[in-house]
Motif scaffolding. Structure first.
Motif, PDB file in Angstrom:
ATOM      1  N   VAL A 127       0.842  -1.219   0.000  1.00 13.20           N
ATOM      2  CA  VAL A 127       0.000   0.000   0.000  1.00 13.20           C
ATOM      3  C   VAL A 127       0.871   1.262   0.000  1.00 13.20           C
ATOM      4  N   PRO A 128       1.857   1.362   0.920  1.00 11.86           N
ATOM      5  CA  PRO A 128       2.697   2.566   0.860  1.00 11.86           C
ATOM      6  C   PRO A 128       3.517   2.657  -0.430  1.00 11.86           C
ATOM      7  N   TRP A 129       3.806   1.512  -1.065  1.00 17.76           N
ATOM      8  CA  TRP A 129       4.523   1.558  -2.363  1.00 17.76           C
ATOM      9  C   TRP A 129       3.684   2.305  -3.401  1.00 17.76           C
ATOM     10  N   TYR A 130       2.400   1.923  -3.523  1.00 19.37           N
ATOM     11  CA  TYR A 130       1.621   2.615  -4.567  1.00 19.37           C
ATOM     12  C   TYR A 130       1.214   4.020  -4.136  1.00 19.37           C
ATOM     13  N   ASN A 131       1.366   4.322  -2.845  1.00 17.87           N
ATOM     14  CA  ASN A 131       1.034   5.659  -2.359  1.00 17.87           C
ATOM     15  C   ASN A 131       2.256   6.565  -2.207  1.00 17.87           C
ATOM     16  N   ALA A 132       3.399   6.167  -2.773  1.00 23.68           N
ATOM     17  CA  ALA A 132       4.590   7.034  -2.829  1.00 23.68           C
ATOM     18  C   ALA A 132       5.250   7.298  -1.474  1.00 23.68           C
ATOM     19  N   HIS A 133       5.106   6.369  -0.543  1.00 20.36           N
ATOM     20  CA  HIS A 133       5.811   6.507   0.745  1.00 20.36           C
ATOM     21  C   HIS A 133       7.315   6.364   0.476  1.00 20.36           C
ATOM     22  N   PRO A 134       8.137   7.326   0.929  1.00 17.94           N
ATOM     23  CA  PRO A 134       9.561   7.290   0.567  1.00 17.94           C
ATOM     24  C   PRO A 134      10.284   6.007   0.968  1.00 17.94           C
ATOM     25  N   ASP A 138      11.404   1.535  -3.574  1.00 19.46           N
ATOM     26  CA  ASP A 138      12.147   0.497  -4.288  1.00 19.46           C
ATOM     27  C   ASP A 138      11.598  -0.913  -4.060  1.00 19.46           C
ATOM     28  N   LEU A 139      10.411  -1.014  -3.500  1.00 13.67           N
ATOM     29  CA  LEU A 139       9.827  -2.349  -3.272  1.00 13.67           C
ATOM     30  C   LEU A 139       9.722  -3.084  -4.611  1.00 13.67           C
ATOM     31  N   ASP A 140      10.131  -4.345  -4.613  1.00 16.96           N
ATOM     32  CA  ASP A 140      10.095  -5.145  -5.843  1.00 16.96           C
ATOM     33  C   ASP A 140       8.773  -5.921  -5.869  1.00 16.96           C
ATOM     34  N   VAL A 141       7.848  -5.457  -6.692  1.00 16.17           N
ATOM     35  CA  VAL A 141       6.531  -6.106  -6.758  1.00 16.17           C
ATOM     36  C   VAL A 141       6.457  -6.895  -8.073  1.00 16.17           C
ATOM     37  N   PRO A 142       6.496  -8.232  -8.017  1.00 13.93           N
ATOM     38  CA  PRO A 142       6.450  -8.991  -9.268  1.00 13.93           C
ATOM     39  C   PRO A 142       5.051  -8.958  -9.896  1.00 13.93           C
ATOM     40  N   LEU A 143       4.907  -8.127 -10.912  1.00 16.88           N
ATOM     41  CA  LEU A 143       3.601  -8.001 -11.576  1.00 16.88           C
ATOM     42  C   LEU A 143       3.636  -8.675 -12.951  1.00 16.88           C
ATOM     43  N   ASP A 144       4.670  -9.530 -13.167  1.00 20.03           N
ATOM     44  CA  ASP A 144       4.800 -10.184 -14.466  1.00 20.03           C
ATOM     45  C   ASP A 144       4.111 -11.558 -14.481  1.00 20.03           C
ATOM     46  N   CYS A 145       3.172 -11.748 -13.552  1.00 24.41           N
ATOM     47  CA  CYS A 145       2.441 -13.016 -13.502  1.00 24.41           C
ATOM     48  C   CYS A 145       0.993 -12.738 -13.913  1.00 24.41           C
ATOM     49  N   ASP A 146       0.233 -13.785 -14.237  1.00 14.88           N
ATOM     50  CA  ASP A 146      -1.152 -13.497 -14.656  1.00 14.88           C
ATOM     51  C   ASP A 146      -2.134 -13.482 -13.481  1.00 14.88           C
ATOM     52  N   THR A 147      -1.711 -14.070 -12.327  1.00 19.09           N
ATOM     53  CA  THR A 147      -2.654 -14.177 -11.201  1.00 19.09           C
ATOM     54  C   THR A 147      -2.017 -13.681  -9.905  1.00 19.09           C
ATOM     55  N   ALA A 148      -2.779 -12.874  -9.184  1.00 18.90           N
ATOM     56  CA  ALA A 148      -2.340 -12.412  -7.858  1.00 18.90           C
ATOM     57  C   ALA A 148      -3.393 -12.819  -6.844  1.00 18.90           C
ATOM     58  N   THR A 176      -1.781   8.328  -7.330  1.00 19.93           N
ATOM     59  CA  THR A 176      -0.946   7.115  -7.252  1.00 19.93           C
ATOM     60  C   THR A 176       0.492   7.476  -7.645  1.00 19.93           C
ATOM     61  N   ALA A 177       1.463   6.884  -6.954  1.00 18.53           N
ATOM     62  CA  ALA A 177       2.871   7.141  -7.294  1.00 18.53           C
ATOM     63  C   ALA A 177       3.137   6.830  -8.766  1.00 18.53           C
ATOM     64  N   ASP A 178       3.945   7.650  -9.410  1.00 17.66           N
ATOM     65  CA  ASP A 178       4.273   7.409 -10.821  1.00 17.66           C
ATOM     66  C   ASP A 178       4.855   6.010 -11.028  1.00 17.66           C
ATOM     67  N   ILE A 181       2.033   3.485 -11.092  1.00 19.82           N
ATOM     68  CA  ILE A 181       1.214   3.524 -12.323  1.00 19.82           C
ATOM     69  C   ILE A 181       1.983   2.829 -13.454  1.00 19.82           C
ATOM     70  N   GLU A 182       3.270   3.136 -13.527  1.00 18.24           N
ATOM     71  CA  GLU A 182       4.109   2.504 -14.560  1.00 18.24           C
ATOM     72  C   GLU A 182       4.111   0.982 -14.378  1.00 18.24           C
ATOM     73  N   GLY A 183       4.267   0.551 -13.123  1.00 17.02           N
ATOM     74  CA  GLY A 183       4.259  -0.888 -12.828  1.00 17.02           C
ATOM     75  C   GLY A 183       2.934  -1.525 -13.202  1.00 17.02           C
ATOM     76  N   PHE A 184       1.826  -0.899 -12.840  1.00 19.89           N
ATOM     77  CA  PHE A 184       0.500  -1.455 -13.143  1.00 19.89           C
ATOM     78  C   PHE A 184       0.266  -1.491 -14.660  1.00 19.89           C
ATOM     79  N   LYS A 185       0.800  -0.496 -15.377  1.00 19.06           N
ATOM     80  CA  LYS A 185       0.589  -0.483 -16.839  1.00 19.06           C
ATOM     81  C   LYS A 185       1.328  -1.633 -17.514  1.00 19.06           C
TER      82      LYS A 185
END
Ligand code: NAP
Length: 422
Positions: A127-134, A138-148, A176-178, A181-185
């Motif tokens: 949550v703080p990652w997508y909300n731009a908490h300093p 650098d949290l590594d969120v693996p979004l390269d999968c089809d299911t979460a 949302t932190a830039d 958004i880039e990660g979600f896209k």
């Protein structure tokens, strides 16, 4: 006229409502000089780094916070950490009362095998990652999968699942932190499971959040009608008002027309997490269910099962909360908000909670100490005061205007400090 000095540690909703309650109890005989101390370069706590970016209305409470901060007897000391830089004991020596309002920032753990695998994380980080908490840029969120998979049946789990399942362009007009958004896209996630260990009648979601789901433009939401029907039977003839509202909202979801959307949010009930599987990263999760074990293949598991308070040296903690009786910790020390009562309630809950504790604090007051204040304790070169925060705030809002966002948040501490120094 007696002037008491009160230090509030933590600039989130609980801290601001404590300040407001103190301001409300000023009279011809006493005033309160309030110093609010915050570890981060920015105030507003969960309103900035917790509330989901697609819920901008909830964030309008920040206007109340700024009104509280506009009082001439209120000072902000952001970018100052209590515990490491300055001890609570040092602070207590200077102030007539110290109020802990540091919330609950650590995610509770499931305690099942595989929880430490890459791809398994807590909502307390996501949550703080997508909300731009300093701290979480650098949290590594693996979004390269089809299911979460999101574990938990509360509003945080719901926020997390929605953020993962939204069409990301819907976030362009939010704060949302830039980087998020880039990660979600770029994300390949198309199916998001949100799992509850008990039945729908026990879910901690609230009805307004559930009622939003059928209105999502680009996301299918699947809830099995049979799960809700069985829950209605179990809930009996006179369920509590909140349970009934939830079940009504769930029926609407279960009956809503499914479309050909690419993205789907699936609700699972009576699924108790047993093991997260994978060799060096998450490959799936095993649940025990009334009909036996069920495995869901996935590359990301986010746990949203509650929070506990991070401790500060010199303050007693037990079961993830500050040890207290009705908000009193020890002589001259009080606690409000999630650090006091645990992670429950909405932002407004903190108002009545703080008012009760402040009444107690005021009834305990003796003569003012007149022993100085925090400015004699901090060696920090850059303290972000209210004026500096206002410059940061205005700069973020101005940057957002160009892109049709309420604000474009800075994420790096050096960006905040640069803006603060102008
Ligand atoms: P929560 O409402 O307490 O929900 C926690 C969920 O985690 C519960 O469903 C609980 O299930 C589940 N859980 C706990 N331990 C578990 C385990 N070992 N395995 C599986 N599930 C487990 O907490 P939250 O979602 O973190 O929210 C915190 C507070 O913030 C709540 O008051 C919430 O309403 C509020 N909030 C409000 C909003 C909003 O108003 N939009 C948004 C976000 C948060 P059991 O019931 O079975 O224990």
């Amino acid at each position: 006229m007696l002037q008491y000095k009160v230090a509030i540690i933590g600039a989130g909703p609980a801290g601001y409502f404590a300040a407001q309650a103190l301001q409300n109890l000023q009279n011809d005989e006493r005033t309160f000089a309030i110093d609010m101390i915050e570890r981060l370069p920015t105030p507003w706590g969960l309103v900035r780094s917790g509330v989901a970016p697609d819920h901008p209305k909830i964030k309008t409470v920040a206007k109340v916070f700024e009104k509280i901060a506009a009082d001439p007897n209120f000072r902000l000391f952001a970018n100052v950490e209590i515990g490491s830089e300055i001890t609570v004991t040092q602070l207590s020596a200077k102030y007539d009362a110290v109020i802990i309002a540091t919330g609950s920032s650590l995610g509770k753990k499931l305690g099942i095998p595989g929880e430490e695998l890459y791809g398994s994380m807590s909502a307390a980080d996501f949550v703080p990652w997508y909300n731009a908490h300093p701290d979480f840029t650098d949290l590594d969120v693996p979004l390269d999968c089809d299911t979460a998979v999101v574990i938990g049946a509360g509003n945080v789990a719901m926020d997390v699942a929605r953020m993962l399942a939204l069409e990301p362009s819907e976030l362009d007009s939010t704060d949302t932190a830039d980087h998020a958004i880039e990660g979600f896209k770029k994300s390949s996630v198309r199916d998001v499971y949100i799992s509850a260990r008990r039945g729908p009648e026990h879910a901690a979601f609230t009805a307004p959040e559930l009622r939003e789901l059928p209105k999502l433009e680009h996301t299918n939401v699947i809830m099995a009608r049979s799960d809700i029907d069985a829950a209605i039977v179990r809930a009996g003839d006179a369920p509590e008002k909140e349970v009934k509202s939830n079940l009504d909202a769930m029926l609407l979801i279960a009956d809503s027309q499914k479309t050909e959307q690419e993205r789907t949010m699936h609700f699972l009930f009576q699924h108790t997490p047993k093991e997260i599987i994978g060799t060096d990263h998450v490959e799936g999760i095993v649940y025990s269910t009334p009909s036996g074990d069920v495995t869901i293949k996935c590359g990301l598991v986010i746990t949203a099962i509650g929070y506990q308070a991070a401790s500060i040296e010199g303050v007693p903690y037990e079961n993830g909360k500050v040890v207290n009786i009705d908000g009193r910790v020890k002589e001259g020390m009080y606690v409000v908000g999630w650090a006091k009562r645990g992670p429950s309630g909405v932002i407004g809950t903190n108002k009545s909670d703080a008012a009760g504790v402040i009444e107690l604090l005021v009834s305990d007051l003796k003569s003012p100490k007149n022993a100085g204040d925090i400015s004699e304790l901090t060696s920090k070169q850059i303290v972000i005061d209210q004026a500096a925060w206002q410059r940061i705030n205005e700069a973020e809002v101005a940057a957002g205007e160009h892109e049709g966002k309420p604000r474009k948040k800075f994420v790096k501490t050096e960006d905040f400090l640069r803006e603060a120094l102008i």
